[in-house]
Design an enzyme around this catalytic site. Structure first.
Site, PDB file in Angstrom:
ATOM      1  N   ASP A  17       1.498   0.635   2.417  1.00  0.00           N
ATOM      2  CA  ASP A  17       1.140   0.971   3.781  1.00  0.00           C
ATOM      3  C   ASP A  17       0.966  -0.308   4.463  1.00  0.00           C
ATOM      4  O   ASP A  17       0.731  -1.392   4.177  1.00  0.00           O
ATOM      5  CB  ASP A  17      -0.454   1.659   3.444  1.00  0.00           C
ATOM      6  CG  ASP A  17      -0.894   2.429   4.817  1.00  0.00           C
ATOM      7  OD1 ASP A  17       0.051   2.945   5.856  1.00  0.00           O
ATOM      8  OD2 ASP A  17      -1.964   2.939   4.890  1.00  0.00           O
ATOM      9  N   GLY A  18       0.683  -0.087   5.997  1.00  0.00           N
ATOM     10  CA  GLY A  18       0.760  -0.933   7.013  1.00  0.00           C
ATOM     11  C   GLY A  18       2.087  -1.791   7.584  1.00  0.00           C
ATOM     12  O   GLY A  18       1.949  -2.713   8.437  1.00  0.00           O
ATOM     13  N   ASN A  65       6.311  12.764   5.761  1.00  0.00           N
ATOM     14  CA  ASN A  65       6.837  11.736   6.657  1.00  0.00           C
ATOM     15  C   ASN A  65       7.930  12.206   7.442  1.00  0.00           C
ATOM     16  O   ASN A  65       8.170  11.803   8.522  1.00  0.00           O
ATOM     17  CB  ASN A  65       7.373  10.471   5.857  1.00  0.00           C
ATOM     18  CG  ASN A  65       6.285   9.496   5.420  1.00  0.00           C
ATOM     19  OD1 ASN A  65       6.318   9.055   4.220  1.00  0.00           O
ATOM     20  ND2 ASN A  65       5.118   9.618   5.789  1.00  0.00           N
ATOM     21  N   ARG A  68       7.316  12.464  11.293  1.00  0.00           N
ATOM     22  CA  ARG A  68       7.462  11.000  12.211  1.00  0.00           C
ATOM     23  C   ARG A  68       8.562  11.218  13.118  1.00  0.00           C
ATOM     24  O   ARG A  68       9.647  11.963  13.051  1.00  0.00           O
ATOM     25  CB  ARG A  68       7.736   9.959  11.121  1.00  0.00           C
ATOM     26  CG  ARG A  68       6.374   9.605  10.269  1.00  0.00           C
ATOM     27  CD  ARG A  68       6.544   8.215   9.449  1.00  0.00           C
ATOM     28  NE  ARG A  68       5.392   8.040   8.882  1.00  0.00           N
ATOM     29  CZ  ARG A  68       4.706   6.910   8.955  1.00  0.00           C
ATOM     30  NH1 ARG A  68       5.093   5.972   9.230  1.00  0.00           N
ATOM     31  NH2 ARG A  68       3.641   6.810   8.137  1.00  0.00           N
ATOM     32  N   ARG A 190      -7.120   5.792   0.475  1.00  0.00           N
ATOM     33  CA  ARG A 190      -7.068   7.387   0.184  1.00  0.00           C
ATOM     34  C   ARG A 190      -5.681   7.252  -0.708  1.00  0.00           C
ATOM     35  O   ARG A 190      -4.881   6.384  -0.540  1.00  0.00           O
ATOM     36  CB  ARG A 190      -6.885   8.306   1.388  1.00  0.00           C
ATOM     37  CG  ARG A 190      -6.185   7.523   2.501  1.00  0.00           C
ATOM     38  CD  ARG A 190      -6.096   8.730   3.731  1.00  0.00           C
ATOM     39  NE  ARG A 190      -5.186   7.948   4.510  1.00  0.00           N
ATOM     40  CZ  ARG A 190      -5.601   7.322   5.739  1.00  0.00           C
ATOM     41  NH1 ARG A 190      -6.935   6.908   5.784  1.00  0.00           N
ATOM     42  NH2 ARG A 190      -5.095   6.872   6.585  1.00  0.00           N
ATOM     43  N   LEU A 191      -5.425   8.488  -1.353  1.00  0.00           N
ATOM     44  CA  LEU A 191      -4.224   8.486  -2.115  1.00  0.00           C
ATOM     45  C   LEU A 191      -3.066   9.261  -1.394  1.00  0.00           C
ATOM     46  O   LEU A 191      -2.100   9.181  -1.730  1.00  0.00           O
ATOM     47  CB  LEU A 191      -4.319   9.436  -3.345  1.00  0.00           C
ATOM     48  CG  LEU A 191      -5.335   8.682  -4.522  1.00  0.00           C
ATOM     49  CD1 LEU A 191      -5.502   9.623  -5.783  1.00  0.00           C
ATOM     50  CD2 LEU A 191      -4.755   7.444  -4.889  1.00  0.00           C
ATOM     51  N   GLU A 203      -6.717   2.769 -12.537  1.00  0.00           N
ATOM     52  CA  GLU A 203      -7.727   1.801 -11.717  1.00  0.00           C
ATOM     53  C   GLU A 203      -6.988   1.912 -10.254  1.00  0.00           C
ATOM     54  O   GLU A 203      -5.720   1.685 -10.344  1.00  0.00           O
ATOM     55  CB  GLU A 203      -7.745   0.478 -12.197  1.00  0.00           C
ATOM     56  CG  GLU A 203      -8.196   0.436 -13.630  1.00  0.00           C
ATOM     57  CD  GLU A 203      -9.964   0.797 -13.702  1.00  0.00           C
ATOM     58  OE1 GLU A 203     -10.500   0.460 -12.778  1.00  0.00           O
ATOM     59  OE2 GLU A 203     -10.333   1.740 -14.547  1.00  0.00           O
TER      60      GLU A 203
HETATM   61  C1  FPP Z   1       3.536   3.423   5.641  1.00  0.00           C
HETATM   62  O1  FPP Z   1       3.417   2.455   6.530  1.00  0.00           O
HETATM   63  C2  FPP Z   1       5.080   3.002   4.822  1.00  0.00           C
HETATM   64  C3  FPP Z   1       6.087   4.097   4.879  1.00  0.00           C
HETATM   65  C4  FPP Z   1       5.528   5.473   5.227  1.00  0.00           C
HETATM   66  C5  FPP Z   1       7.330   4.028   4.601  1.00  0.00           C
HETATM   67  C6  FPP Z   1       7.703   2.741   3.351  1.00  0.00           C
HETATM   68  C7  FPP Z   1       9.027   2.496   3.176  1.00  0.00           C
HETATM   69  C8  FPP Z   1       9.085   1.290   2.767  1.00  0.00           C
HETATM   70  C9  FPP Z   1       8.673   0.118   2.505  1.00  0.00           C
HETATM   71  C10 FPP Z   1      10.997   1.064   3.154  1.00  0.00           C
HETATM   72  C11 FPP Z   1      11.778   2.149   2.311  1.00  0.00           C
HETATM   73  C12 FPP Z   1      11.844   1.944   0.806  1.00  0.00           C
HETATM   74  C13 FPP Z   1      12.784   1.826   0.157  1.00  0.00           C
HETATM   75  C14 FPP Z   1      13.155   1.836  -1.269  1.00  0.00           C
HETATM   76  C15 FPP Z   1      14.577   1.482   1.201  1.00  0.00           C
HETATM   77  P1  FPP Z   1       2.935   2.966   7.855  1.00  0.00           P
HETATM   78  O2  FPP Z   1       4.346   3.189   8.658  1.00  0.00           O
HETATM   79  O3  FPP Z   1       2.519   4.418   7.830  1.00  0.00           O
HETATM   80  O4  FPP Z   1       2.028   1.893   8.469  1.00  0.00           O
HETATM   81  P2  FPP Z   1       1.167   2.234   9.614  1.00  0.00           P
HETATM   82  O5  FPP Z   1      -0.039   3.007   8.741  1.00  0.00           O
HETATM   83  O6  FPP Z   1       0.551   0.553   9.719  1.00  0.00           O
HETATM   84  O7  FPP Z   1       1.877   2.862  10.705  1.00  0.00           O
END
Ligand code: FPP
Length: 239
Positions: A17-18, A65, A68, A190-191, A203
């Site tokens: 996340d982030g 997702n 989005r 959160r999960l 954990e």
């Molecule tokens: C959550 O951060 C992250 C995601 C929903 C996507 C995670 C995906 C990747 C790191 C790349 C894809 C993976 C592969 C294997 C190619 P957020 O966007 O919700 O962050 P925010 O809460 O700061 O907006």
């Protein structure tokens, strides 16, 4: 599962996340945060191999997702496509066995072509013997449990045969040990519909670092913290 204090976790699950906030703080498009997030994923895999961790799982794209903005979804799918094509050789060389967990049904949202690439990547890395890396994609924990129960009810002779083990045997993780440790970055606690069945005794760690900044030092510190924890599984271990 590793259940002794002082033991390495066998399986670590990550909620990455982030990425969006990391990008926003730098005046960059959100996709740049995801791009740097893929770098962090590779760093984490390399560090985990060095530490002797056997399994990693990454929550890359949830069933929610899809809601989005379309350009962000398309960008994430392009990163995933690059991961299973251009970046595959690097993963193979490192000894990674790839698995993709989530809804890949023929009429599903991922589409035939991408699902074909995922299957090919799993096949091509099936001999990887250093680590198993699970990418959770079009994944939702409640949907996974519903899917498992439906399959089980269709195959089971009677309701009395339903058990924790029989449900586990229909989850996407049927041949993978439950995570010992789940790390969520960016400070949220959160999960978010991630591996809720499998994380029953894991954990949990919620770290203030944004996922694109996560590195080997963060992983080592988290594993050190884990190794100092006593896992009791509802029992009393010491007076
Ligand atoms: C959550 O951060 C992250 C995601 C929903 C996507 C995670 C995906 C990747 C790191 C790349 C894809 C993976 C592969 C294997 C190619 P957020 O966007 O919700 O962050 P925010 O809460 O700061 O907006």
């Amino acid at each position: 599962m590793s259940d002794q204090t002082g033991a390495l976790p066998r399986h670590i699950a990550f909620i990455m996340d982030g990425n969006g906030r990391w990008a926003k703080a730098r005046g960059l498009p959100r996709l740049e945060g995801h791009r740097k997030g893929v770098d962090a994923l590779h760093r984490t895999v390399d560090a985990a191999i060095e530490m002797g961790i056997e399994y990693l799982s990454f929550y890359a794209f949830s069933t929610e997702n899809w809601q989005r903005p379309a350009d962000e979804v398309a960008g994430l799918m392009a990163l995933l496509r690059a991961f299973v094509t251009k970046e595959l050789e690097k993963l193979k060389k490192a000894g990674v066995r790839l698995r993709f967990l989530g809804d890949q049904s023929p009429d599903g949202k991922l589409g035939d072509e991408l699902c074909g690439l995922l299957t090919k990547a799993e096949e091509e890395t099936s001999q990887g013997d250093k680590i198993t890396v699970c990418i959770c994609l079009n994944y939702g924990s409640r949907a996974e449990i519903v899917h498992a129960v439906k399959a089980l009810v269709q195959s089971a002779a009677d309701v009395d045969s339903l058990s924790e083990d029989s449900i586990s045997s229909y989850l996407y993780t049927k041949d993978i040990p439950d995570p010992d440790l789940c790390i969520r970055t960016s400070g949220e606690q959160r999960l978010s519909n991630f591996m809720m069945w499998q994380l029953a005794y894991a954990e949990l760690m919620f770290l203030p670092v944004a996922w694109p900044d996560f590195d080997a030092a963060h992983l080592r510190a988290a594993v050190g913290d884990f190794m100092g924890r006593e896992r009791r599984y509802g029992k009393v271990l010491s007076a």
